[in-house]
Design a protein around this motif. Sequence first.
Motif, mmCIF file in Angstrom:
data_model
loop_
_atom_site.group_PDB
_atom_site.id
_atom_site.type_symbol
_atom_site.label_atom_id
_atom_site.label_comp_id
_atom_site.label_asym_id
_atom_site.label_seq_id
_atom_site.Cartn_x
_atom_site.Cartn_y
_atom_site.Cartn_z
ATOM 1 N N LEU A 101 -68.174 61.004 133.856
ATOM 2 C CA LEU A 101 -67.891 62.238 134.286
ATOM 3 C C LEU A 101 -67.657 62.647 135.643
ATOM 4 O O LEU A 101 -68.101 62.015 136.539
ATOM 5 C CB LEU A 101 -69.099 63.141 133.850
ATOM 6 N N SER A 102 -66.524 63.600 136.101
ATOM 7 C CA SER A 102 -66.333 63.961 137.434
ATOM 8 C C SER A 102 -67.185 65.185 137.677
ATOM 9 O O SER A 102 -67.308 65.596 138.714
ATOM 10 C CB SER A 102 -65.060 64.217 137.745
ATOM 11 N N SER A 103 -67.707 65.998 136.725
ATOM 12 C CA SER A 103 -68.122 67.232 136.955
ATOM 13 C C SER A 103 -69.526 67.235 137.555
ATOM 14 O O SER A 103 -70.210 66.224 137.472
ATOM 15 C CB SER A 103 -68.297 68.027 135.567
ATOM 16 N N ALA A 104 -69.893 68.389 138.064
ATOM 17 C CA ALA A 104 -71.191 68.799 138.894
ATOM 18 C C ALA A 104 -71.567 69.981 138.587
ATOM 19 O O ALA A 104 -70.800 71.067 138.579
ATOM 20 C CB ALA A 104 -70.884 68.373 140.203
ATOM 21 N N GLU A 105 -72.830 70.502 138.501
ATOM 22 C CA GLU A 105 -73.384 71.556 138.486
ATOM 23 C C GLU A 105 -74.693 71.724 139.446
ATOM 24 O O GLU A 105 -75.388 70.741 139.649
ATOM 25 C CB GLU A 105 -73.741 72.173 137.000
ATOM 26 N N VAL A 106 -74.960 73.081 139.494
ATOM 27 C CA VAL A 106 -76.276 73.043 140.291
ATOM 28 C C VAL A 106 -77.132 74.072 139.784
ATOM 29 O O VAL A 106 -76.901 75.109 139.251
ATOM 30 C CB VAL A 106 -75.596 73.861 141.840
ATOM 31 N N TYR A 107 -78.555 73.698 139.871
ATOM 32 C CA TYR A 107 -79.677 74.394 139.351
ATOM 33 C C TYR A 107 -80.103 75.324 140.397
ATOM 34 O O TYR A 107 -80.415 74.953 141.527
ATOM 35 C CB TYR A 107 -80.698 73.645 138.783
#
Length: 347
Positions: free
Chosen positions: A340-346
């Motif tokens: 995966l290349s995706s990223a997300e922020v909590y």
Amino acid sequence: MVATFECSFLVWKLTGSMNTARFYHTTSTLGNGDVLVAGGTSGAGVLSSVEVYDPSTGLWTTIEPMSTGRFYHTASILTNGNVLVVGGWERDRGISNTAEVYNPSTGFGITTEPMNTARVHHTASILTNGNVLVAGGTADDLIALSSAEVYNPSTGLWTTTNAMSTGRKYHTATILPNGNVLVAGGLSKLGPLNTAEVYNPSTELWTITDYMSHERYDHGASILTNGNVFVVGGTADGRNQLSSAEVYNSFTGLWILAQAMNTARTRHTQVTLGNGNVLVAGGLFGTSSALNSSEVYNPFTGLWTTTNAMSTLRFYHTASILTNGNALVAGGWGIARFALSSAEVYE
């Protein structure tokens, strides 16, 4: 920014994707608040590529690569702000003893002295004097190592220190409030471990402490705001995941069972947030099912709360605490075992 997933207390927000899909990589939050991602594998090859995430823009910038591709390495932020990358699987030589240093001003331009022992699946801990303790792992992907060594950033040299009482890999290492290092669980030649031991940097000795309630490896460990250590999940047989959690009391040296997670998981990420709660995200369930679920442990109530799921199923990803207390999750393996290349922020 692509999408937002909300509830009354949680926001998962997709941010910019990395330029390279990767797992088995490392992330380090730099002194200026940016996040450095180094190495890993795309599934098709070992990566030397490096990129930096800017939380203010949500963008990733590719920078000069490491001198060698590697994955399953460790990355430690030194007291001078540099990052020490150690060991892992190298592209050309297999399990490695090499080390290199990233300087935020000049990049990966410093190849430092190699470790005395090649190792992967080890741990690296920053001691209160600024030195780095590397412990355990394996040199042949079979036998777990009990050996440990210390890196001195001032001299760039490694010194062998006393060995652990038990060889272990896939374990965790956590700095205690008194500067000692707690090593817990892992996998030995004889099987999964519930043992724990403490390293005293002043005496260079290891002391066996109380046993955990469960044998576990590939688990997570977090330091809580009261100085205790919170251990979660993992596996004892490589097939079935654990939902159990336990707390190590840094002052009594005893383990106490905590409430179990809502979902059993291993190869997840686990971080202590700015508010003192512990966020557990993603991981693996069964032998092939990646998770996108996340849950939060409140140390004050001792309770878990299931939060909104991440947008992407992932394990072998990384989680980094940003300077504002939020958490950045990046990369990993996803559905059908694609990098995966995706990223997300909590938030």
